[in-house]
Design a protein around this motif. Structure first.
Motif, PDB file in Angstrom:
ATOM      1  N   PRO A 181      38.221  -3.905  37.407  1.00  0.00           N
ATOM      2  CA  PRO A 181      36.802  -4.766  37.010  1.00  0.00           C
ATOM      3  C   PRO A 181      37.418  -6.120  36.602  1.00  0.00           C
ATOM      4  CG  PRO A 181      36.710  -2.917  36.177  1.00  0.00           C
ATOM      5  CD  PRO A 181      37.990  -2.675  36.364  1.00  0.00           C
ATOM      6  N   ARG A 182      36.822  -7.384  36.764  1.00  0.00           N
ATOM      7  CA  ARG A 182      37.076  -8.577  36.354  1.00  0.00           C
ATOM      8  C   ARG A 182      37.308  -8.753  34.902  1.00  0.00           C
ATOM      9  NH1 ARG A 182      37.693 -13.577  38.672  1.00  0.00           N
ATOM     10  NH2 ARG A 182      36.724 -15.517  37.676  1.00  0.00           N
ATOM     11  N   GLU A 183      36.264  -8.157  34.218  1.00  0.00           N
ATOM     12  CA  GLU A 183      36.429  -7.890  32.681  1.00  0.00           C
ATOM     13  C   GLU A 183      37.976  -7.430  32.272  1.00  0.00           C
ATOM     14  OE1 GLU A 183      33.731  -6.452  34.348  1.00  0.00           O
ATOM     15  OE2 GLU A 183      32.716  -8.414  34.462  1.00  0.00           O
ATOM     16  N   THR A 184      38.142  -6.307  32.797  1.00  0.00           N
ATOM     17  CA  THR A 184      39.467  -5.744  32.219  1.00  0.00           C
ATOM     18  C   THR A 184      40.617  -6.639  32.504  1.00  0.00           C
ATOM     19  OG1 THR A 184      38.379  -3.677  32.492  1.00  0.00           O
ATOM     20  CG2 THR A 184      40.877  -3.765  32.710  1.00  0.00           C
ATOM     21  N   MET A 185      40.850  -7.145  33.899  1.00  0.00           N
ATOM     22  CA  MET A 185      41.785  -8.105  34.246  1.00  0.00           C
ATOM     23  C   MET A 185      41.560  -9.446  33.363  1.00  0.00           C
ATOM     24  SD  MET A 185      44.189  -8.538  36.231  1.00  0.00           S
ATOM     25  CE  MET A 185      43.954  -7.679  37.894  1.00  0.00           C
ATOM     26  N   ALA A 186      40.628  -9.897  32.818  1.00  0.00           N
ATOM     27  CA  ALA A 186      40.615 -10.976  32.086  1.00  0.00           C
ATOM     28  C   ALA A 186      41.249 -10.561  30.673  1.00  0.00           C
ATOM     29  CB  ALA A 186      39.150 -11.532  31.806  1.00  0.00           C
TER      30      ALA A 186
ATOM     31  N   HIS B  44      44.725 -10.674  30.525  1.00  0.00           N
ATOM     32  CA  HIS B  44      45.370 -12.233  30.859  1.00  0.00           C
ATOM     33  C   HIS B  44      44.794 -13.010  29.618  1.00  0.00           C
ATOM     34  CE1 HIS B  44      47.524 -11.375  34.646  1.00  0.00           C
ATOM     35  NE2 HIS B  44      46.543 -10.429  34.948  1.00  0.00           N
ATOM     36  N   GLY B  45      43.850 -12.656  28.838  1.00  0.00           N
ATOM     37  CA  GLY B  45      43.260 -13.342  27.848  1.00  0.00           C
ATOM     38  C   GLY B  45      42.154 -14.310  28.417  1.00  0.00           C
ATOM     39  N   VAL B  46      42.152 -15.007  29.457  1.00  0.00           N
ATOM     40  CA  VAL B  46      41.044 -15.529  29.897  1.00  0.00           C
ATOM     41  C   VAL B  46      41.346 -15.876  31.478  1.00  0.00           C
ATOM     42  CG1 VAL B  46      41.548 -18.162  29.609  1.00  0.00           C
ATOM     43  CG2 VAL B  46      39.174 -17.143  29.083  1.00  0.00           C
ATOM     44  N   PHE B  47      40.145 -15.867  32.164  1.00  0.00           N
ATOM     45  CA  PHE B  47      40.181 -16.408  33.661  1.00  0.00           C
ATOM     46  C   PHE B  47      39.639 -17.492  33.742  1.00  0.00           C
ATOM     47  CE2 PHE B  47      41.727 -13.962  36.996  1.00  0.00           C
ATOM     48  CZ  PHE B  47      41.545 -12.823  36.945  1.00  0.00           C
ATOM     49  N   ARG B  48      40.291 -18.560  34.450  1.00  0.00           N
ATOM     50  CA  ARG B  48      39.910 -19.761  34.865  1.00  0.00           C
ATOM     51  C   ARG B  48      39.922 -19.844  36.267  1.00  0.00           C
ATOM     52  NH1 ARG B  48      43.196 -20.677  30.195  1.00  0.00           N
ATOM     53  NH2 ARG B  48      42.105 -21.553  28.421  1.00  0.00           N
ATOM     54  N   ASP B  49      38.544 -20.253  36.802  1.00  0.00           N
ATOM     55  CA  ASP B  49      38.640 -20.352  38.206  1.00  0.00           C
ATOM     56  C   ASP B  49      38.708 -21.696  38.390  1.00  0.00           C
ATOM     57  OD1 ASP B  49      37.830 -17.844  38.945  1.00  0.00           O
ATOM     58  OD2 ASP B  49      35.833 -17.887  38.551  1.00  0.00           O
ATOM     59  N   PRO B  50      39.462 -22.027  39.746  1.00  0.00           N
ATOM     60  CA  PRO B  50      39.845 -23.543  39.580  1.00  0.00           C
ATOM     61  C   PRO B  50      38.480 -24.105  40.087  1.00  0.00           C
ATOM     62  CG  PRO B  50      40.477 -22.142  41.630  1.00  0.00           C
ATOM     63  CD  PRO B  50      40.054 -21.217  40.562  1.00  0.00           C
TER      64      PRO B  50
END
Length: 108
Positions: free
Chosen positions: A11-16, A19-25
């Motif tokens: 899930p996106r939350e687990t991946m975030a 990695h600390g934080v997810f930044r979409d371009p």
């Protein structure tokens, strides 16, 4: 292969969290009148998508799908029926990841 499948299924939350934080371009400025080029993506709906890859088009309308994502109604440059399509409101629809803006002065 098993590790790759496991990571792709996260899930996106687990991946975030990993990695600390997810930044979409930031999305490119896509608005009515913008010239775009269609590109190939993993998500294809029919054979026409393959025929139109690389073609230049003009954004005629910006709409939202049922999930609230922006989708872009386009007509193709050089299509003799483009004016008729505009009149009837019949367009080809693409998401932002399926089109890229054509830079000023760049040829179709």
């Amino acid at each position: 292969a098993a590790i790759v499948e496991r990571v792709e299924g996260m899930p996106r939350e687990t991946m975030a969290r990993l990695h600390g934080v997810f930044r979409d371009p930031p999305p490119p400025a896509l608005e009515v009148g913008t010239r775009v080029r269609l590109r190939l993506t993993k998500r294809r709906t029919d054979a026409q998508d393959l025929l139109y890859v690389g073609r230049a088009a003009v954004i005629e309308e910006v709409k939202e799908d049922i999930d609230g994502r922006a989708c872009f109604a386009v007509t193709f440059e050089g299509d003799p029926a483009a004016e008729l399509h505009r009149w009837y409101g019949r367009f080809h629809y693409y998401y932002a990841d399926e089109i890229e803006p054509i830079r000023e002065g760049e040829s179709a």
